[in-house]
Scaffold this motif. Sequence first.
Motif, PDB file in Angstrom:
ATOM      1  N   ASP A   5       9.596  72.856  11.836  1.00 45.90           N
ATOM      2  CA  ASP A   5      10.114  71.484  11.883  1.00 45.90           C
ATOM      3  C   ASP A   5      10.304  70.994  13.316  1.00 45.90           C
ATOM      4  O   ASP A   5       9.969  69.873  13.653  1.00 45.90           O
ATOM      5  CB  ASP A   5      11.443  71.407  11.129  1.00 45.90           C
ATOM      6  N   THR A  38       6.619  62.676  13.526  1.00 48.01           N
ATOM      7  CA  THR A  38       7.328  61.538  12.931  1.00 48.01           C
ATOM      8  C   THR A  38       7.164  61.530  11.419  1.00 48.01           C
ATOM      9  O   THR A  38       7.899  60.860  10.717  1.00 48.01           O
ATOM     10  CB  THR A  38       6.761  60.212  13.462  1.00 48.01           C
ATOM     11  N   GLN A  68       7.403  63.496   8.268  1.00 49.80           N
ATOM     12  CA  GLN A  68       7.891  64.696   7.588  1.00 49.80           C
ATOM     13  C   GLN A  68       7.580  64.630   6.089  1.00 49.80           C
ATOM     14  O   GLN A  68       7.489  63.553   5.520  1.00 49.80           O
ATOM     15  CB  GLN A  68       9.398  64.847   7.791  1.00 49.80           C
ATOM     16  N   SER A 101      12.138  63.588   2.776  1.00 50.87           N
ATOM     17  CA  SER A 101      13.108  62.780   3.505  1.00 50.87           C
ATOM     18  C   SER A 101      14.373  63.584   3.773  1.00 50.87           C
ATOM     19  O   SER A 101      15.075  63.331   4.750  1.00 50.87           O
ATOM     20  CB  SER A 101      13.425  61.504   2.729  1.00 50.87           C
ATOM     21  N   ALA A 106      13.668  65.381   6.913  1.00 51.37           N
ATOM     22  CA  ALA A 106      13.649  64.405   8.001  1.00 51.37           C
ATOM     23  C   ALA A 106      15.070  64.039   8.413  1.00 51.37           C
ATOM     24  O   ALA A 106      15.392  63.998   9.607  1.00 51.37           O
ATOM     25  CB  ALA A 106      12.875  63.163   7.575  1.00 51.37           C
ATOM     26  N   ARG A 112      16.823  64.774  12.020  1.00 49.18           N
ATOM     27  CA  ARG A 112      17.425  63.685  12.803  1.00 49.18           C
ATOM     28  C   ARG A 112      18.880  63.999  13.136  1.00 49.18           C
ATOM     29  O   ARG A 112      19.306  63.902  14.279  1.00 49.18           O
ATOM     30  CB  ARG A 112      17.359  62.367  12.017  1.00 49.18           C
ATOM     31  N   ILE A 135      11.651  59.712  13.262  1.00 53.72           N
ATOM     32  CA  ILE A 135      11.311  60.822  12.360  1.00 53.72           C
ATOM     33  C   ILE A 135      11.631  60.391  10.939  1.00 53.72           C
ATOM     34  O   ILE A 135      12.781  60.112  10.608  1.00 53.72           O
ATOM     35  CB  ILE A 135      12.097  62.092  12.743  1.00 53.72           C
ATOM     36  N   LYS A 136      10.615  60.304  10.110  1.00 58.65           N
ATOM     37  CA  LYS A 136      10.832  59.812   8.747  1.00 58.65           C
ATOM     38  C   LYS A 136      10.325  60.826   7.743  1.00 58.65           C
ATOM     39  O   LYS A 136       9.325  61.448   7.963  1.00 58.65           O
ATOM     40  CB  LYS A 136      10.104  58.477   8.530  1.00 58.65           C
TER      41      LYS A 136
END
Lengths: 361, 368
Positions: free
Chosen positions: B95, B314, B316, B319, B322, B326, B367-368
């Motif tokens: 990741d 960006t 991922q 969610s 992600a 974040r 990052i989504k």
Amino acid sequence: MTLVGGPAGQLPATPQAARRTGPVRRAAEAIRGHEETGWRVAARIAVLVPLAALVFAITVLAIKAYPAIKYNGFGFLTRRTWNAGGSSAYAQPVYTNGVEHPASVSYGAWALIVGTVQTSFIAVLLALPISIGAAFALTERLPRWIARPLGFAVELLAGIPSVIFGLWGILTLGPFLAKHVYPIVADHMPDVPVLRYFRQPVGSGEGLLTAGIVLALMIVPIITATTRDLFLQVPPLPKEGATALGMTDSEVARRVTLPWVRSGIIGATVLGLGRALGETIAVAMISGSIITIASNVYSPMTTIAATIVSQLDGAETDGTGFAVATLAEVALVLAVISVVVNITARIIITHTSRLGAPLGA
Amino acid sequence: MKFHRATRRVAAGALAVGALALAIPATAGAATKLPKVGYEKPPTASVSETGSTLLYPLFNIWAGGYNTVYPQVTITTAGTGSGTGITDASNGTVDIGASDAYLAPSAVQANPDLLNIPLAISAQMIAYNIPGVTAHVKLTGKLISEIYEGQITTWNNSAITAINPGVTLPAIPIVALHRSDSSGDTFLFTQFMSKTSSTWAASPGYNTTISWPSSPGALGEAGNSGMVSGCKATPGCIAYIGVSYLTSALQAGLGYAELQNQKGTYELPTATTIAAAAAGFVKTTPANGTISMIYGKAAGGYPIVNYEYGIVSTNQESSATATAIRSLLEWAVNLKDGNSSQYLSQVNFVPLPTKVVAQSVTQILKIK
């Protein structure tokens, strides 16, 4: 000894089956027939799997390596430089003959090829006498109660993962040799050809000779176990006859036992050599990891396999993919070396087993 | 001791501006607003990190600190070298990839989703094992490049003794160690060489792996810890090692050099000199964080400093992951949390300047 057995392919008939008649017997035979067909098909598929895997691996490697082969050319085999492009990897990549690469790359595999051959040569040179001696002791000299556990220990050694050899080599063996053994050897070597390479400086213990010694330890069990099994197959009669004729133990060994299994020992050596050529992690740990041709037997160097493992992650950061293609190319070179070694060994085996058929065989 | 006092001084300044930093993301990141605390609340998830051995000790401390706030995120860390960090983040096998080097343009072209997010400021020391020498030896980039090129081969070479009056250097051979794995430390070190020596800049240049010139007895070592143990075992060695290994280097009996900066003064890697060097680059640091801070012009600055990067895609797959990534990174760059001296001084890093924190948060929110 007489061979016992009926005509090939025919199922032996049992008295019960012979007595059965009509549909029951036909059904039973049908089932057996299907079983046979299924078995044959399964076996034929199974035999294709290793072949398919080999072809697949080589093909994929060749496809991956194609851009590198195209750009590096034949000079790849003789160049000594291994330059991933330096700062040019952080500038715009360029195209040569349709191959995208960082501007100033210059790859050559010569130092790696030499390193691979050197370490394997040292390993076999050291391992062969030890293995043959050990196999003799295990089969001819030692009493059974001690030979069996010792033989078991040798086989256990074969099962030890190579990373353990590597760790031991770098933590214990390398520093020990560099401190207590290499200096004594180096200080007493005359300045004459060949032996010159054993003179100072001895370095830190990470280098060609240490890698060769650790590799030798790794292939000793393979050669010993195979050689021991070969010795056990030598019939006692010729040996007893030779003893009766007044030969000493060592004469029996040299003139009867060894010639009897000569081609087998070559085969065993090639097995060991194959492992030494491809051994990766232990060499990566103790070779000193410098892409250069060793200037003496103690100098750091590296091999093809060790370079692939230590460079792969960095190579994948090359966005043009050229570094990975080059590693694939050098892997192909290693595969070719292994195949050539194996074919050569087979030729030698056929040759010697024709000539060396010993004593009345 | 000197180090820690200096760190506190800088950290006090950092804390004072911490509140300011918290306010910035709310205006900068228009789409996603951060909660008042400065980082999002993650769902139950696991986040994996691999890469830079220089950042590795800090990431371990961060994982523990973050988990005291949010235990529902399982964090695994590994020190495998910056090359692995970039590669694994690019492949999606990990990741967060940690790297001391920013991404090469070709790597960005090959994978446009990758971000390099500055997470902290680090530095590199030039360590050595010279028996009998406890003082800090003064060195210049030019001298070090000549050592690695095999032109200066003994410690008592007149070029070294000339700038080290009062230090008795023995007549023993210099053994130059370099990293055998693909390493951000190599990137930083060879950039320093390239900026101080024109011959080095021409060849071999800088990269995470380079074609090393031949010098007598040169050795390759894997990882920063390999450099420390290799240097310990090799009297006469010189090695480039990340400052997060300062404690273990000192325990191993190694010394470290005062390096000449562009202004001509000799500096040790302390919190003050590292922060001074980095301060000179705050204005020029672009939004994507890609900048070399080697051999800067700042007075009193240490010449080898860098941003430590988190390499993250960006794009991922889930969610939940992600959000967890974040949250962890927002916490890590927050000047009251991960970027406070409580964490950074343990590995001799210094906090990001507030402007760079805001830029990093803007990147993290992508990052989504």
